[in-house]
Write an enzyme that holds these catalytic residues in place. Structure first.
Site, PDB file in Angstrom:
ATOM      1  N   TYR A   1       5.220 -12.334  -9.224  1.00 16.82           N
ATOM      2  CA  TYR A   1       5.278 -12.829  -7.838  1.00 16.82           C
ATOM      3  C   TYR A   1       6.538 -12.300  -7.182  1.00 16.82           C
ATOM      4  CZ  TYR A   1       1.552 -15.945  -6.472  1.00 16.82           C
ATOM      5  OH  TYR A   1       0.360 -16.428  -6.044  1.00 16.82           O
TER       6      TYR A   1
ATOM      7  N   GLU B   1       7.225 -12.845  -3.435  1.00 14.56           N
ATOM      8  CA  GLU B   1       7.160 -13.216  -2.010  1.00 14.56           C
ATOM      9  C   GLU B   1       8.501 -12.951  -1.340  1.00 14.56           C
ATOM     10  OE1 GLU B   1       5.636 -17.185  -1.666  1.00 14.56           O
ATOM     11  OE2 GLU B   1       3.684 -16.588  -2.423  1.00 14.56           O
TER      12      GLU B   1
ATOM     13  N   ASP C   1      -4.017   3.654  14.490  1.00 19.82           N
ATOM     14  CA  ASP C   1      -4.609   3.299  13.193  1.00 19.82           C
ATOM     15  C   ASP C   1      -5.052   4.611  12.552  1.00 19.82           C
ATOM     16  OD1 ASP C   1      -6.236   2.730  11.076  1.00 19.82           O
ATOM     17  OD2 ASP C   1      -7.417   1.196  12.087  1.00 19.82           O
TER      18      ASP C   1
ATOM     19  N   THR D   1      -4.478   2.692   5.779  1.00 17.72           N
ATOM     20  CA  THR D   1      -4.774   2.366   4.390  1.00 17.72           C
ATOM     21  C   THR D   1      -4.084   3.433   3.545  1.00 17.72           C
ATOM     22  OG1 THR D   1      -6.799   3.641   4.589  1.00 17.72           O
ATOM     23  CG2 THR D   1      -7.030   1.252   4.704  1.00 17.72           C
TER      24      THR D   1
ATOM     25  N   LYS E   1      -7.411   6.607   1.322  1.00 19.47           N
ATOM     26  CA  LYS E   1      -8.380   7.591   1.853  1.00 19.47           C
ATOM     27  C   LYS E   1      -7.796   8.987   1.628  1.00 19.47           C
ATOM     28  CE  LYS E   1     -10.561   4.335   5.065  1.00 19.47           C
ATOM     29  NZ  LYS E   1      -9.698   3.167   5.243  1.00 19.47           N
TER      30      LYS E   1
ATOM     31  N   ARG F   1      -6.032   1.300  -3.358  1.00 16.40           N
ATOM     32  CA  ARG F   1      -6.458   0.510  -2.206  1.00 16.40           C
ATOM     33  C   ARG F   1      -5.302  -0.353  -1.724  1.00 16.40           C
ATOM     34  NH1 ARG F   1     -11.552   0.587  -0.746  1.00 16.40           N
ATOM     35  NH2 ARG F   1     -12.247   2.307  -2.047  1.00 16.40           N
TER      36      ARG F   1
HETATM   37  N1  DSN Z   1     -14.574   1.162   5.474  1.00 15.05           N
HETATM   38  C1  DSN Z   1     -13.712   2.224   5.910  1.00 15.05           C
HETATM   39  C2  DSN Z   1     -14.464   3.417   6.343  1.00 15.05           C
HETATM   40  O1  DSN Z   1     -15.396   3.764   5.650  1.00 15.05           O
HETATM   41  O2  DSN Z   1     -14.130   4.039   7.330  1.00 15.05           O
HETATM   42  C3  DSN Z   1     -12.752   1.806   6.943  1.00 15.05           C
HETATM   43  O3  DSN Z   1     -12.214   0.576   6.646  1.00 15.05           O
END
Ligand code: DSN
Length: 443
Positions: free
Chosen positions: A62, A64, A209, A236, A239, A245
């Site tokens: 933990y 925090e 974003d 994120t 990707k 993730r």
């Molecule tokens: N689910 C993702 C996508 O496929 O673009 C975005 O969060």
């Protein structure tokens, strides 16, 4: 040394064998990843080093709070890991502050909204059928019940040009607190300067974003919104960035004291956002994920990663050109990034959902998608989104895009012939087994 070498023996899962049900499902997924072609634009394969950090004992702790300011003892190693992740993110994205605790992209966006806005305030983001993301105000999200989302669109879906006149008019009328650039299904580069000018004109925060293209920005092959003085970037980490993730919120400016509420000013955004993530919205950060993010960010600084990012775009352009040459209609007629959206109804008179199903039958995974102003609903949309980050990680190059394009077109032509689809499926498997998956030994 390849990523596969650095994780020799991965997938053996010696401890997990005792839990036969979970073990069997993971083994099945491992085989699926090896035997199939991953064209989902938002997916990728992390390196063995990222997997090791993610599966490490850092999950036991933990933490925090933030480095140096925690609510639990025993933080000497968590502090060093989180600081590494923060510093690496700042260098890579050329910003002043990074919060690496958001659990993923949606929580990152929500933390920003809650940080900067009051219930009822307005956000101006991209229309969802034109490429915007669910968290940019889909009526089914909790955020749409709290905030007022208004939309801009493309002016011309043949070129992808954004309608900045429309955006300007809407911004003047609606006085949004945030103007949001970013997407999950838009294949063109964005003109951040034009966004920023409109945001400045109405005193809104300019937020990008960049979840889909963070790896391409990190590698310098797409433009960095901070170079056009954006205030906030969310992403994120799994990707194109090829990490675990997770999520990050990046800002300009410095944190004063995250444990004390600052004045609500743009200069204080880093502190306001830190406080919105914790204690505002989340509890203890996932330290194993943060360790894995730190590893991925280090990998993203390498010349190999830059070459990888360049190849993602070369592959996407090549696949787009091949498909279009063979009668396929793409939204915006091509791509500048890693993804493209096929208008399946115009191309073949079938829905995106059916196209996704046909490709699944031959071991090619993709995701159905709306097309601009789609007359069909999101669960049975007219389009299909595909992308090249995962296949490029496996080492595929331009000539392989033609092979993949042929498999896809052949399957669609013979979509009702089960035997023929089985034959192509075998060919797809033989083809993709030439390309290793990092973190999975193919024995
Ligand atoms: N689910 C993702 C996508 O496929 O673009 C975005 O969060």
């Amino acid at each position: 040394m390849t990523h596969t070498d650095t994780f020799a023996g991965a997938g053996q899962l010696p401890y997990l064998k005792a839990d036969a049900e979970v073990f069997t499902a993971i083994e099945g997924e491992k085989q699926r990843q090896l035997d199939g072609v991953e064209l989902i634009a938002s997916e990728n394969y992390t390196s063995g080093a990222v997997l090791e950090a993610l599966g490490s004992i850092m999950t036991n702790k933990y933490a925090e709070g933030f480095p140096g300011k925690r609510y639990y003892g025993g933080q000497q190693f968590t502090d060093s890991i989180e600081t590494l992740a923060i510093e690496r993110a700042k260098t890579l994205f050329r910003c002043d502050h990074a919060n690496v605790q958001p659990l993923s992209g949606a929580p990152a966006n929500i933390a920003v909204y809650l940080a900067w806005m009051k219930p009822g305030d307005t956000i101006l983001g991209m229309d969802l059928t034109h490429g915007g993301h669910l968290t940019h105000g889909s009526p089914v999200t909790a955020m749409a019940k709290i905030f007022n989302f208004v939309r801009y669109k493309m002016k011309d879906t043949e070129t992808g040009e954004i309608d900045f006149d429309q955006m300007h008019d809407i911004a003047k009328k609606e006085q949004p607190k945030i103007i949001l650039a970013g997407f999950s299904a838009y294949p063109r580069e964005l003109n951040y300067k034009a966004f920023k000018e409109i945001a400045d004109g109405v005193g809104a925060v300019a937020m990008a974003d960049m979840a889909h293209i963070a790896g391409l920005i990190a590698a310098g092959v797409l433009r960095n919104p901070f170079d056009d003085d954006f205030h906030i970037m969310t992403t994120t980490t799994h990707k194109t960035l090829r990490g675990p993730r997770g999520g990050m919120i990046l800002t300009r400016g410095t944190v004063s004291n995250p444990l004390k509420a600052p004045e609500h000013t743009i200069d204080n955004l880093p502190t306001i956002i830190d406080r919105s993530v914790f204690p505002g919205f989340q509890g203890g950060p996932h330290m194993n994920t943060i360790a894995a993010i730190a590893v991925a960010l280090q990998e993203a600084k390498t010349p190999e990663f830059k070459t990888y990012a360049e190849q993602i775009i070369k592959n996407a352009k090549h696949l787009a050109a091949f498909l279009m040459k063979n009668g396929c209609k793409l939204v915006t007629n091509g791509t500048d990034n890693h993804l493209m959206v096929i208008d399946c109804m115009t191309s073949w008179n079938i829905h995106g959902k059916e196209t996704e199903y046909v490709l699944d039958q031959i071991g090619i995974t993709a995701s159905k998608s709306t097309i601009p102003d789609d007359p069909n609903p999101p669960f049975m949309p007219s389009g299909l989104r595909i992308g090249t980050p995962a296949i490029t990680t496996r080492g595929m190059k331009e000539q392989d895009m033609e092979t993949l394009g042929r498999f896809m077109l052949d399957a669609i032509t013979h979509k009702t012939d089960e035997k023929y689809l089985q034959k192509i499926h075998k060919e797809v498997k033989t083809f993709c087994r030439q390309f290793p998956v990092p973190g999975i030994s193919a024995d």
